[in-house]
Enzyme design. Structure first.
Site, PDB file in Angstrom:
ATOM      1  N   ASP A   1      26.028   8.706 -49.938  1.00  0.00           N
ATOM      2  CA  ASP A   1      27.378   8.286 -50.256  1.00  0.00           C
ATOM      3  C   ASP A   1      28.278   9.494 -49.998  1.00  0.00           C
ATOM      4  OD1 ASP A   1      29.515   6.792 -51.535  1.00  0.00           O
ATOM      5  OD2 ASP A   1      27.929   5.737 -52.631  1.00  0.00           O
TER       6      ASP A   1
ATOM      7  N   HIS B   1      27.561  -1.865 -56.785  1.00  0.00           N
ATOM      8  CA  HIS B   1      27.529  -1.195 -58.091  1.00  0.00           C
ATOM      9  C   HIS B   1      28.883  -1.228 -58.813  1.00  0.00           C
ATOM     10  CE1 HIS B   1      29.347   1.603 -55.397  1.00  0.00           C
ATOM     11  NE2 HIS B   1      29.698   2.383 -56.408  1.00  0.00           N
ATOM     12  N   ASP B   2      29.914  -1.747 -58.157  1.00  0.00           N
ATOM     13  CA  ASP B   2      31.244  -1.821 -58.779  1.00  0.00           C
ATOM     14  C   ASP B   2      31.602  -3.246 -59.185  1.00  0.00           C
ATOM     15  OD1 ASP B   2      31.760   0.884 -58.360  1.00  0.00           O
ATOM     16  OD2 ASP B   2      32.630   0.528 -56.383  1.00  0.00           O
TER      17      ASP B   2
ATOM     18  N   GLU C   1      34.248   2.112 -47.323  1.00  0.00           N
ATOM     19  CA  GLU C   1      34.803   1.322 -48.425  1.00  0.00           C
ATOM     20  C   GLU C   1      36.311   1.246 -48.164  1.00  0.00           C
ATOM     21  OE1 GLU C   1      34.955   1.052 -53.303  1.00  0.00           O
ATOM     22  OE2 GLU C   1      35.100   2.996 -52.356  1.00  0.00           O
TER      23      GLU C   1
ATOM     24  N   ASP D   1      33.056   6.565 -49.406  1.00  0.00           N
ATOM     25  CA  ASP D   1      33.664   6.164 -50.676  1.00  0.00           C
ATOM     26  C   ASP D   1      35.184   6.278 -50.696  1.00  0.00           C
ATOM     27  OD1 ASP D   1      33.127   5.719 -53.667  1.00  0.00           O
ATOM     28  OD2 ASP D   1      34.381   7.508 -53.706  1.00  0.00           O
TER      29      ASP D   1
END
Ligand code: GLC
Ligand code: CA
Length: 556
Positions: free
Chosen positions: A98, A330-331, A257, A200
């Site tokens: 990440d 994961h969000d 993202e 990210d």
């Protein structure tokens, strides 16, 4: 579309803290991941994205990095990481890390140095401003609540910018030295044999300067960052430079993202010479989210809403590039809990959802536990929640006048912890995740939903995912599944998701997204049934009978 090595792959996201704990401290770790590589290979996974494992105080679970060159001891050592890359290679698999470079941790050496000498070299690594008359330079609200400005430790007359948590100071991308450091780090990792990165929060690196206020949009007197981002121009210069100096020379795979991109920017992001290889489709994750906060957002989407999201993305992307499809990460809450109404949740509807998103054009990402149909957690109270974002949204709900119970119930549906509960390997103690005490409570439904049971059962959700990955990899259908054009079928039919994938072959995907069975007209003769989530299938010449939640893929 020019063919790339990663196009026909299947990707999988690991949230390391909750994947598999090898040493009994209750925290998942790298040796744990290594021990599960064969499981992933068997599932049909090629690319594995690890949420951050760098040295970190874990204020935002590792998205606050204190040292980009080391592994947090809770997750293992650099040797473990090197071994993971090597073991993955042996299995023809690729590891992604990440890339969290909008911000670092306030415990990073750069920030510590900036605090020691705000006017020195490292002061310029961040956005540090004087506190004039005790005021802030602008009224932006951080994503995790409260103002984006925080007094600079040791310097009450100064403040620094953080668009996320106050322990995540934003890096100043306008400073070429910052960019140089970031690129150096990326190349260092790629030279180690990494396959690439998930990138990210990248849309935040370009700020509209000078700082100024935007319209106040909540009772807290602050303004959401989106207002500023809509006006910030020129991110492409940073991203193009980064791609040129790092990803392209390594032929690395990157997935961004990216939120709120304008249609005309898609090619810049993921076209042939795009900044990234791919980016996630978030149309369905943002749908129904209110500017007021989670408490005011829809806890699940109905099939028509879901269809409109995925179809609009497919039409928008076309052949411009390869989007990455997800149902959760994961969000987000668990996909099966967000896109399927609670009373309809069953193995058949879970497999239907899996089939619908997996057969879309794009690169499918599976989030850990999704392949066994893991569901949202039933939290007992807000004390059960660890995630900073949920705690903030709870406060937002209380401030809006909701009672404690109602506030908790509403935000629980969105809590990021829903997806962060430990992976359910077995029906035994702690779901087989750890011998010790898990850092986050295990979902008690592990007695019902776990890998061990599903591996033995040909009709399980897990087995269905294996069929999906196998079809994507089959010599015969690969070209069509990967590159075939997306063409909607009977788009207006309520609760039916139908589309063709047209390439060397012509495939028809049909999903009866409802309890009531239905008859659907077929556009041609069925040559072969490639996927079916139920045991039986009734086909006539030009009609098909679809049972409750039936999903099929047919060769026409
Ligand atoms: C991204 C991550 C999220 C994190 C945030 C700040 O949205 O996915 O988990 O909190 O960025 O790094
Ligand atoms: Ca551990």
């Amino acid at each position: 579309m020019k063919k790339q090595w990663w196009h026909d792959k299947v990707a999988y996201q690991i949230y390391p803290k909750s994947f598999y704990d090898s040493n009994g401290d209750g925290i998942g770790d790298l040796p744990g991941i290594i021990s599960k590589l064969d499981y992933l290979k068997d599932l049909g996974v090629d690319i594995v994205w690890l949420s951050p494992i760098y040295k970190s105080p874990l204020a935002d679970e590792g998205y606050d990095i204190a040292d980009y060159y080391s592994i947090d001891p809770r997750f293992g050592t650099m040797e473990d990481m090197e071994r993971l890359i090597e073991e993955a290679k042996k299995r023809d698999m690729y590891i992604l890390m990440d890339l969290v470079v909008n911000h670092c941790s306030d415990e990073h050496e750069w920030f510590q140095k900036a605090c020691q000498d705000p006017d020195g070299e490292y002061g310029n690594f961040f956005y540090i401003e004087d506190r004039k008359d005790g005021g802030t330079p602008c009224n932006w609200r951080s994503y995790f609540g409260g103002p984006v400005w925080e007094p600079l430790p040791g310097h009450p007359d100064k403040q620094y910018l953080h668009v996320f948590h106050k322990k995540q100071p934003d890096l100043n991308w306008e400073n070429p030295r910052v960019r140089e450091e970031v690129y150096k780090n990326i190349n260092w990792w790629l030279d180690k044999g990494l396959g690439g990165f998930r990138i990210d929060a990248i849309i935040n690196i370009k700020k509209k300067l000078p700082f100024r206020d935007y319209p106040v949009d909540r009772a807290d007197g602050l303004s959401g960052i989106d207002h500023m981002l809509a006006e910030a121009e020129g991110i492409g210069e940073f991203l193009g430079e980064m791609a040129e100096k790092t990803f392209r020379p390594h032929n690395a795979f990157t997935v961004g993202e990216v939120f709120n991109e304008k249609p005309e920017e898609i090619a810049d992001f993921i076209g042939e010479n795009g900044y990234f290889s791919s980016m996630f489709d978030f149309a369905e994750t943002v749908y129904g989210k209110s500017d007021r906060g989670w408490y005011d957002s829809s806890a699940y989407l109905n099939p028509e809403e879901y269809k409109s999201c995925i179809f609009s993305t497919q039409k928008k992307i076309g052949d411009t590039g390869m989007i990455s499809n997800i149902i959760e990460n994961h969000d987000e809450p668990r996909g099966v809990s967000h896109y399927i109404c609670p009373e309809d949740l069953c193995d058949a509807s879970k497999k239907l959802l899996a089939g619908v998103y997996f057969m879309l054009k794009g690169l499918p990402f599976i989030y850990q536990g999704q392949e066994i149909g893991m569901e949202n957690m039933k939290f007992n109270s807000i004390e059960d929640v660890d995630d900073v974002s949920t705690l903030d949204e709870y406060q937002v709900a209380l401030n809006a006048g909701l009672g404690e119970e109602e506030a908790f119930r509403r935000v629980a549906a969105f809590s990021r912890d829903n997806a962060r509960t430990p992976m359910q390997w077995t029906d035994g103690k702690n779901a087989g995740f750890t011998e010790g005490t898990p850092w986050l409570r295990v979902n008690p439904n592990c007695s019902r939903i776990n890998v061990k049971d599903q591996e033995k059962n040909a009709g399980s959700v897990l087995s269905f995912y294996k069929k999906l990955t196998a079809l994507r990899k089959s010599e015969e259908y690969k070209e069509t599944v990967v590159y075939g054009e997306f063409v909607p079928y009977l788009e207006q039919e309520k609760n039916l998701i139908g589309y063709f994938r047209e390439g060397e072959k012509k495939l028809l995907v049909l999903a009866n997204f409802q309890k009531a069975p239905r008859e659907v007209e077929l556009p041609g003769i069925v040559k072969k049934v490639l996927l079916n989530n139920l045991e039986d299938l009734t086909l006539n010449d030009n009609r098909i009978h679809l049972d409750s939640w039936q999903f099929v893929t047919l060769e026409i």
